[in-house]
Design a protein around this motif. Structure first.
Motif, short mmCIF file in Angstrom:
data_model
loop_
_atom_site.label_atom_id
_atom_site.label_comp_id
_atom_site.label_asym_id
_atom_site.label_seq_id
_atom_site.Cartn_x
_atom_site.Cartn_y
_atom_site.Cartn_z
N UNK A 156 -24.03 50.52 -22.47
CA UNK A 156 -23.62 51.03 -21.32
C UNK A 156 -24.36 50.91 -20.14
N UNK A 157 -25.81 50.82 -20.08
CA UNK A 157 -26.75 50.54 -19.18
C UNK A 157 -26.51 49.34 -18.52
N UNK A 158 -26.30 48.36 -19.66
CA UNK A 158 -26.05 46.80 -19.20
C UNK A 158 -25.02 46.83 -18.47
N UNK A 159 -23.87 47.59 -18.81
CA UNK A 159 -22.44 47.27 -18.22
C UNK A 159 -22.59 47.80 -16.78
N UNK A 160 -23.47 48.68 -16.60
CA UNK A 160 -23.66 48.97 -15.23
C UNK A 160 -24.39 48.00 -14.20
N UNK A 161 -25.03 47.38 -15.12
CA UNK A 161 -25.72 45.89 -14.01
C UNK A 161 -24.65 45.00 -13.80
N UNK A 162 -23.65 44.89 -14.67
CA UNK A 162 -22.68 43.97 -14.56
C UNK A 162 -21.85 44.54 -13.35
N UNK A 163 -21.20 45.67 -13.38
CA UNK A 163 -20.31 46.16 -12.69
C UNK A 163 -21.01 46.09 -11.18
N UNK A 164 -22.18 46.44 -10.86
CA UNK A 164 -23.01 46.47 -9.74
C UNK A 164 -22.83 44.97 -9.02
N UNK A 165 -23.32 43.99 -10.12
CA UNK A 165 -23.23 42.59 -9.49
C UNK A 165 -21.86 42.22 -9.18
N UNK A 166 -20.89 42.37 -10.18
CA UNK A 166 -19.42 41.91 -9.93
C UNK A 166 -18.78 42.45 -8.55
N UNK A 167 -19.22 43.96 -8.48
CA UNK A 167 -18.72 44.59 -7.19
C UNK A 167 -19.25 44.05 -5.91
N UNK A 168 -20.47 43.93 -6.05
CA UNK A 168 -20.86 43.13 -4.80
C UNK A 168 -20.36 41.82 -4.54
N UNK A 169 -20.25 40.97 -5.43
CA UNK A 169 -19.77 39.70 -5.23
C UNK A 169 -18.52 39.62 -4.92
N UNK A 170 -17.65 40.29 -5.44
CA UNK A 170 -16.17 40.54 -4.94
C UNK A 170 -15.96 41.08 -3.74
N UNK A 171 -16.89 42.40 -3.49
CA UNK A 171 -16.98 42.73 -2.02
C UNK A 171 -16.97 41.75 -1.00
N UNK A 172 -18.16 40.90 -1.12
CA UNK A 172 -18.66 40.02 0.03
C UNK A 172 -17.20 38.88 0.04
N UNK A 173 -16.63 38.57 -1.14
CA UNK A 173 -15.44 37.50 -0.88
C UNK A 173 -14.31 38.16 -0.21
N UNK A 174 -14.24 39.58 -0.46
CA UNK A 174 -12.99 40.33 0.15
C UNK A 174 -13.25 40.32 1.69
N UNK A 175 -14.63 40.78 2.14
CA UNK A 175 -14.88 40.78 3.47
C UNK A 175 -14.65 39.59 4.05
N UNK A 176 -15.01 38.21 3.40
CA UNK A 176 -14.89 37.01 4.22
C UNK A 176 -13.25 36.68 4.16
#
Length: 139
Positions: A12-32
């Motif tokens: 579960x802790x490792x999944x948190x790292x993946x969720x944070x990373x994917x959220x920031x990456x997807x958010x940056x692409x959506x803003x662009x």
């Protein structure tokens, strides 16, 4: 992958790292895609075109955090803090590229995306399940 009584908590802790990373990456692409696709305007006659490269400074700090600082942390809490700080700096590069990049807008944005991509949390498994050190017989 993980074994022992805390395996579910570690996953579960490792999944948190993946969720944070994917959220920031997807958010940056959506803003662009929503705000940054407008064509770049020509710089004003008295403006310095190198101002658009201001996004490179946080990217270089992010690279230093990822490759020199983050591997030294063995505690998941402290490593997560550095992980988020480095991601934020790489995302800042992409955002500065979108809004202040000028003629370098797309280039700085792409460098920001690559800066976020370098933080893909494959390395985080080593933080949660470190390799044994010292003398290990029969290995």
């Amino acid at each position: 992958m993980f074994s022992g009584p805390d395996a579910q908590r570690l996953r579960a802790q490792l999944m948190i790292w993946w969720i944070i990373w994917a959220g920031i990456l997807v958010g940056l692409v959506v803003i662009y895609l929503l705000l940054g696709r407008a064509p770049a305007k020509a710089p004003l006659p008295g403006a310095n075109p190198l101002v658009g490269l201001v996004g490179l400074a946080p990217l270089f700090v992010s690279i230093i955090i990822r490759w020199l600082v983050l591997p030294r942390f063995r505690e998941p809490g402290r490593a997560l803090v550095m992980f988020i700080a480095g991601l934020a700096l790489a995302e800042g590069c992409g955002l500065l590229g979108i809004f202040l990049g000028g003629v370098y807008k797309d280039d700085i944005f792409l460098l920001g995306v690559l800066g976020v991509a370098q933080y893909v949390p494959f390395f985080a498994k080593q933080i949660f399940e470190p390799k044994a050190s010292g003398f290990i017989p029969n290995n």
